[in-house]
Design a protein around this motif. Structure first.
Motif, PDB file in Angstrom:
ATOM      1  N   TRP A   9       0.841  -1.207   0.000  1.00 25.78           N
ATOM      2  CA  TRP A   9       0.000   0.000   0.000  1.00 25.78           C
ATOM      3  C   TRP A   9       0.872   1.251   0.000  1.00 25.78           C
ATOM      4  CZ3 TRP A   9      -0.930   3.860   3.680  1.00 25.78           C
ATOM      5  CH2 TRP A   9      -2.071   4.625   3.477  1.00 25.78           C
ATOM      6  N   ASP A  15      -4.132   5.079  -0.908  1.00 31.44           N
ATOM      7  CA  ASP A  15      -4.801   6.142  -0.182  1.00 31.44           C
ATOM      8  C   ASP A  15      -6.166   5.659   0.287  1.00 31.44           C
ATOM      9  OD1 ASP A  15      -5.217   8.611   0.940  1.00 31.44           O
ATOM     10  OD2 ASP A  15      -5.432   9.671  -0.953  1.00 31.44           O
ATOM     11  N   TRP A  16      -6.652   6.210   1.392  1.00 31.24           N
ATOM     12  CA  TRP A  16      -7.993   5.908   1.857  1.00 31.24           C
ATOM     13  C   TRP A  16      -8.988   6.430   0.843  1.00 31.24           C
ATOM     14  CZ3 TRP A  16      -8.747   2.990   6.041  1.00 31.24           C
ATOM     15  CH2 TRP A  16      -7.744   2.923   6.984  1.00 31.24           C
ATOM     16  N   ASP A  18     -12.623   5.616   1.463  1.00 38.31           N
ATOM     17  CA  ASP A  18     -13.853   5.819   2.220  1.00 38.31           C
ATOM     18  C   ASP A  18     -13.857   4.912   3.441  1.00 38.31           C
ATOM     19  OD1 ASP A  18     -16.359   6.805   2.859  1.00 38.31           O
ATOM     20  OD2 ASP A  18     -17.430   5.635   1.349  1.00 38.31           O
ATOM     21  N   LEU A  19     -14.556   5.305   4.466  1.00 40.00           N
ATOM     22  CA  LEU A  19     -14.845   4.475   5.636  1.00 40.00           C
ATOM     23  C   LEU A  19     -16.343   4.550   5.877  1.00 40.00           C
ATOM     24  CD1 LEU A  19     -12.034   5.548   8.121  1.00 40.00           C
ATOM     25  CD2 LEU A  19     -12.185   3.415   6.848  1.00 40.00           C
ATOM     26  N   GLY A  37     -13.844  -0.506   5.101  1.00 34.56           N
ATOM     27  CA  GLY A  37     -12.826   0.437   4.671  1.00 34.56           C
ATOM     28  C   GLY A  37     -12.520   0.213   3.205  1.00 34.56           C
ATOM     29  N   TRP A  39      -9.786   1.269   0.088  1.00 30.03           N
ATOM     30  CA  TRP A  39      -8.475   1.830  -0.230  1.00 30.03           C
ATOM     31  C   TRP A  39      -8.266   1.778  -1.728  1.00 30.03           C
ATOM     32  CZ3 TRP A  39      -9.490  -1.356   3.805  1.00 30.03           C
ATOM     33  CH2 TRP A  39      -9.198  -0.877   5.068  1.00 30.03           C
ATOM     34  N   THR A  49      -9.516  -0.263  -6.362  1.00 35.29           N
ATOM     35  CA  THR A  49     -10.129   0.009  -5.060  1.00 35.29           C
ATOM     36  C   THR A  49     -10.474  -1.323  -4.426  1.00 35.29           C
ATOM     37  OG1 THR A  49     -11.043   2.118  -5.801  1.00 35.29           O
ATOM     38  CG2 THR A  49     -12.037   1.128  -3.847  1.00 35.29           C
TER      39      THR A  49
END
Length: 84
Positions: A9, A15-16, A18-19, A37, A39, A49
């Motif tokens: 990663w 990168d994030w 969404d949560l 989560g 990523w 993603t």
């Protein structure tokens, strides 16, 4: 798995995305958080993603919350592929 996936990663500009909390249960000074989560990771095949189920355990300390531990699991085997 954790070392391999987080290493991948970081090295590939992850990168994030969404949560999404599913449930938060509070028992006194301890909270259990269930969430999804998402990523994004740049792979040789393009931007991917991935979706993970997560469980986090937090404890209330000094007017805030401190993480005590947690776990994450790919939602499907396809979600684990970019991290192999």
């Amino acid at each position: 798995m954790v070392r391999r996936s987080w290493g991948f990663w970081r090295e590939n500009g992850g990168d994030w995305a969404d949560l999404r909390p599913v449930a938060i249960r509070i028992f006194g000074d301890v909270a259990i958080v269930y969430l999804y989560g998402y990523w994004t990771v740049q792979t040789p095949g393009g931007l991917v993603t991935t979706e993970y189920k997560r469980t986090e355990v937090l404890q209330r300390r000094d007017d805030g919350w401190t993480g005590l531990g947690g776990q994450f699991t790919p939602v499907s085997s396809a979600d684990a592929d970019p991290y192999k």
